[in-house]
Write an enzyme that holds these catalytic residues in place. Sequence first.
Site, short mmCIF file in Angstrom:
data_model
loop_
_atom_site.label_atom_id
_atom_site.label_comp_id
_atom_site.label_asym_id
_atom_site.label_seq_id
_atom_site.Cartn_x
_atom_site.Cartn_y
_atom_site.Cartn_z
N SER A 44 35.76 34.29 44.78
CA SER A 44 37.21 34.50 44.83
C SER A 44 37.84 33.56 45.87
O SER A 44 37.70 32.34 45.75
CB SER A 44 37.50 35.97 45.11
OG SER A 44 38.82 36.31 44.77
N HIS A 46 35.68 41.37 38.39
CA HIS A 46 35.85 40.33 39.41
C HIS A 46 34.73 40.38 40.45
O HIS A 46 34.32 39.34 40.98
CB HIS A 46 37.22 40.49 40.08
CG HIS A 46 37.56 39.40 41.03
ND1 HIS A 46 37.50 38.05 40.67
CD2 HIS A 46 37.99 39.43 42.32
CE1 HIS A 46 37.88 37.32 41.71
NE2 HIS A 46 38.17 38.13 42.72
#
Length: 254
Positions: free
Chosen positions: A84, A234
């Site tokens: 991320s 994610h």
Amino acid sequence: MLYSKIEGQGQPLIILHGFLGMSDNWKTLGVQYAENGFEVHLLDLRNHGRSLHADEFTYEVMVQDVVEYCAEKNLVKIDVIGHSMGGKVAMLLAATHSDLVNKLIVADIGPKFYPQHHQEILAGLSAVDFSAQPSRADVEDILTPYIKDAGTRQFLMKSLYWKSPEQLAFRFNLAVFNQNLEAIGKPLASDLIFDKPTLFIRGGASSYVLDSDFEMIQQHFPKVVVETVPKAGHWLHAENPKLFYEWSTSFLRQ
């Protein structure tokens, strides 16, 4: 100087966590990499974990922090894993310091611009008044109306610590995040290229890296391979650590 946890001996492997995270998020995988012949450096990026708090918060200064860390530790050829926000740092590091980076792994983030999408999380975190000396349970109760997903709340609460015997606090620099939220979505400059082996691993149930992003990814990283962890979101490295470890280790050992 960035705070780090170092495990093992061998090829240096830098691991960079995501926004609002810290090095502990990668502790289990870090130990596994160390057992497989890597000297693993789990870093807390600035304004996260136990690293420095500073008003300046951009990808450029985060990259410089990592470069200075490597110089301090005499690391000259590193492999990098970034998730991320940490993946954005890793991409910029690789593209601007290709002499330092040997191989790059990016977890569930692309080089494109991302619009702000953490506002509700930051609102919930900002609603916690630590001067009232809430307990951990109190903090979770405050966060719940803002952050419905229990897994996300538990992830955020890992940054809670006892600032004093009576008072909790967050390890991350919430005030600076509220002032610089737009910096998190910044894209990689269009002219930056890393022409060495690169692996992108995305979550099959995540919307962060789309099929339509592949062309842009390949423009920046000509030697890229893209893999998809089925059904993972994610936090793919936490949801399916076995597959993430197998793919990443196989790539690093090639």
